[in-house]
Each structure stands twice: as C-alpha cells, then as structure tokens.
Design a protein around this motif. Structure first.
Motif, PDB file in Angstrom:
ATOM      1  N   LYS A  17       0.851  -1.188   0.000  1.00  0.00           N
ATOM      2  CA  LYS A  17       0.000   0.000   0.000  1.00  0.00           C
ATOM      3  C   LYS A  17       0.888   1.239   0.000  1.00  0.00           C
ATOM      4  O   LYS A  17       1.705   1.434   0.906  1.00  0.00           O
ATOM      5  CB  LYS A  17      -0.911  -0.014   1.228  1.00  0.00           C
ATOM      6  N   LEU A  21      -6.310   5.441   1.007  1.00  0.00           N
ATOM      7  CA  LEU A  21      -7.428   5.902   0.182  1.00  0.00           C
ATOM      8  C   LEU A  21      -8.362   6.848   0.936  1.00  0.00           C
ATOM      9  O   LEU A  21      -8.890   7.809   0.357  1.00  0.00           O
ATOM     10  CB  LEU A  21      -8.217   4.700  -0.343  1.00  0.00           C
ATOM     11  N   GLU A  25      -9.483  10.564  -0.206  1.00  0.00           N
ATOM     12  CA  GLU A  25     -10.891  10.932  -0.370  1.00  0.00           C
ATOM     13  C   GLU A  25     -11.247  12.141   0.482  1.00  0.00           C
ATOM     14  O   GLU A  25     -11.979  13.045   0.046  1.00  0.00           O
ATOM     15  CB  GLU A  25     -11.783   9.743  -0.011  1.00  0.00           C
ATOM     16  N   LEU A  47      -7.699   7.750  -6.475  1.00  0.00           N
ATOM     17  CA  LEU A  47      -8.815   6.902  -6.046  1.00  0.00           C
ATOM     18  C   LEU A  47      -9.175   5.876  -7.114  1.00  0.00           C
ATOM     19  O   LEU A  47      -9.507   4.728  -6.799  1.00  0.00           O
ATOM     20  CB  LEU A  47     -10.029   7.776  -5.722  1.00  0.00           C
ATOM     21  N   LYS A  48      -9.070   6.283  -8.367  1.00  0.00           N
ATOM     22  CA  LYS A  48      -9.451   5.391  -9.459  1.00  0.00           C
ATOM     23  C   LYS A  48      -8.475   4.231  -9.617  1.00  0.00           C
ATOM     24  O   LYS A  48      -8.895   3.074  -9.780  1.00  0.00           O
ATOM     25  CB  LYS A  48      -9.529   6.183 -10.765  1.00  0.00           C
ATOM     26  N   GLY A  50      -6.324   3.119  -7.382  1.00  0.00           N
ATOM     27  CA  GLY A  50      -6.094   2.359  -6.166  1.00  0.00           C
ATOM     28  C   GLY A  50      -4.721   2.598  -5.582  1.00  0.00           C
ATOM     29  O   GLY A  50      -3.865   3.260  -6.185  1.00  0.00           O
ATOM     30  N   ASN A  51      -4.493   2.027  -4.419  1.00  0.00           N
ATOM     31  CA  ASN A  51      -3.265   2.331  -3.679  1.00  0.00           C
ATOM     32  C   ASN A  51      -2.297   1.158  -3.566  1.00  0.00           C
ATOM     33  O   ASN A  51      -1.324   1.228  -2.815  1.00  0.00           O
ATOM     34  CB  ASN A  51      -3.606   2.830  -2.279  1.00  0.00           C
TER      35      ASN A  51
END
Length: 325
Positions: A17, A21, A25, A47-48, A50-51
């Motif tokens: 990670k 997220l 956000e 966000l799209k 991912g982490n």
C-alpha cells in the motif's frame, strides 16, 4: 571469452500500500470550488487506480556474477547487493538496499549500472538529472497554490507506476542547482531515511505516500559539494574506469544490448570481432553506445552484416555549426 548476458530475473511480487485511500478521499472532499483543478484530477486518479503497487524481488539469487562480468568496475556495489539479496531470498522479507552513491569520472557507466540493477531486481527505474534543475520541487513537488505546479518525481513514479520499489536514479547529485529558497536536495533528507520515507508528503498533493521501499542510486563526479547529512545516509563507492579487458567486456555487453533491441540487429553476429572490440576499448562506456550505433550504420551502408574496427569512430564531442549570412 563467453558473452555475459544479463537478463531480467523472474521476480516474486507482493502488493504494498503506497497511500491511504481514506486520506485521499478526505483531501478531495475538502477542496473548495476555486481549488487547483490539477490537484483535484490527481486525487481522482489516485482513487481510481487504487493504492496497491507491486513490491518485487528476485525469487532466487540473481545472476550477479554475469553482471559483474559485464560491468567489472562495479564489482564492489554488486557484491553488497548480493549480500542483501541473500538475506531475503526465499523468505517473505523485503529487499533492503541502503541508498547507493557512485563516485567516478563522467561516462564510466554509472547510469548504465543503475538501469542494469533495476533489470536484475525485476523492477523499473526512474531517472532524474540533477544538473538541469533550477528549483527544489523536482523531487518533492510544488505547492498547488503556484501556477503550473505539479507533483514531484517520487510521487509521480509511485502513483502512476506499477511498483512500490522502483530504482530512482539521481544523476549528478553534486551538480544540483537552485537558489537559497529552494534546495533541490532538500527532499532527500527524508526520502533516504526508511522511517521518514514511509510518510513522505509531496508538496503538491499534501497526502502522505509510502516511499520507504524505493531503491536509491545517486551518481556524482565529486563528493565535496554534497552535504554531509546526505553522504551519511548512503553507501559510497568509488568507481574506477575499466581496464582494457573490462572495457572490452563492457563494449561487448553494450553491442549485444543494442543488437537485440532492434529487428535489424538480427543481421549481425552475436560477437564483435577482436579488432572492433579493441577499437571500442579506448572509448568511455558513455561514448561506446554512440560509437556502436554509428558502426552498425556504417556497416550497412557498406553492405556488410558485421562491424569492423574501421566503422568505429572516436568520439570528438558535439560541435556547433557556425551560422553565417
């Protein structure tokens, strides 16, 4: 003499990670109507996509001997890499490499080594040329309040890339420019320390990002202009120019890389002739690639499928054509 072919090793990958997220956000929701649109787009992309990013390491002891054979003047740092890989191979532990500083004359292959190491470890690399920098935000990003601001190289590499542990090549760190207000090396004080790098904050995004697994390689010609706190965070290796035999091996390695990277390379034999190797051994590793590309072209113009010594031209440096009226 056999050809030393250094291939990318099969790597084992875990997911790591690289940012939170929920933090992203929250930062997105807190943006006002007049906020920087590039910053808003950055948060939305984070966000799209991912982490999670791949964190790779060799699944067995890589072919370090082959790389030493191809780059003999880099034996010392490669032996240390071998020791660190030996500690984590066949375990779930991550590969821990202390930041590396390569000291040596221009053109002896320091950047080529960094790229070869990334390939050996199964990850990617990002290149930052410090000699061309005039502001401190190239690594750490610029505040979104500034016009045309954007994230720094570290943030971009981790967010836009696929790997949590890329090789970051900071080339000519001793030539970093800037003014008193913006220190190009300022971000490295945090990035070169594992604990602080895990919560590195890019000045543009202002969201913590985990850069603790980045593999750092810096190159320099002279360590005297590098701040002592930076030097204390790195393993320092003085890289000597290769001897005649080493230069011939490097020339063969570069020849093979160029030949296999192009379809037209299939016309040419795997091995360079002894006379061509001897001619190339007098060039620096930096100049070898240009000389080899030129030699391939000379051979084809002459209707041949083999490079000869006469195709090798000594590097004379770039010359500007005078402008006249």
């Amino acid at each position: 003499m056999t050809t030393a072919v250094v291939k990318q090793e099969i790597a084992v990958a875990s997911l790591s990670k690289v940012y939170d997220l929920e933090r992203v956000e929250t930062a997105l929701n807190e943006l006002g109507e007049g906020a920087n649109e590039a910053l808003r787009t950055t948060y939305e992309k984070m966000l799209k996509v991912g982490n999670l990013r791949f964190c790779v390491k060799p699944n067995r002891m890589p072919a370090i001997d082959a790389l030493i054979d191809a780059l003999p003047n880099f034996a010392d740092p490669l032996e240390d890499v071998r020791r660190q890989v030996a500690l984590c191979v066949e375990t779930e532990d991550r590969l821990e490499l202390m930041p590396i500083l390569l000291l040596g004359d221009p053109g002896i292959g320091k950047t080529h080594f960094a790229k070869a190491l990334a390939r050996l470890l199964g990850t990617t690399h990002q290149y930052v040329a410090m000699s061309s920098l005039t502001a401190g935000w190239i690594l750490s990003g610029a505040s979104s309040q500034w016009k045309n601001a954007k994230p720094g190289k570290v943030f971009e590499t981790l967010v836009n890339g696929s790997y949590a542990n890329p090789v970051m090549v900071v080339d000519e760190i001793d030539k970093a420019g800037g003014d008193a207000q913006y220190d190009p090396l300022g971000a490295l004080y945090a990035l070169l320390e594992y604990e602080t790098a895990q919560t590195f904050i890019d000045e543009f995004a202002e969201v913590p990002i985990n850069a603790g697994q980045v593999i750092w390689i810096a190159t320099a010609n002279d360590e005297r202009s590098i701040p002592a706190p930076i030097l204390s965070r790195m393993s320092i290796y003085e890289i000597a120019p290769p001897d005649r035999d080493g230069a011939r091996r490097i020339a063969q390695t570069i020849y093979d890389e160029v030949r296999t990277a192009h379809t037209w390379g299939r016309r040419f034999p795997e091995r360079l002739g002894d006379d061509a190797l001897e001619a190339l051994s007098r060039a620096s590793p930096r100049d070898m690639r240009r000389a080899i590309l030129h030699a391939f072209g000379e051979a084809r113009i002459d209707g041949r499928d083999a490079v000869r010594a006469g195709d090798i031209r000594p590097e004379r440096g770039a010359r500007r054509r005078p402008i006249g009226f």
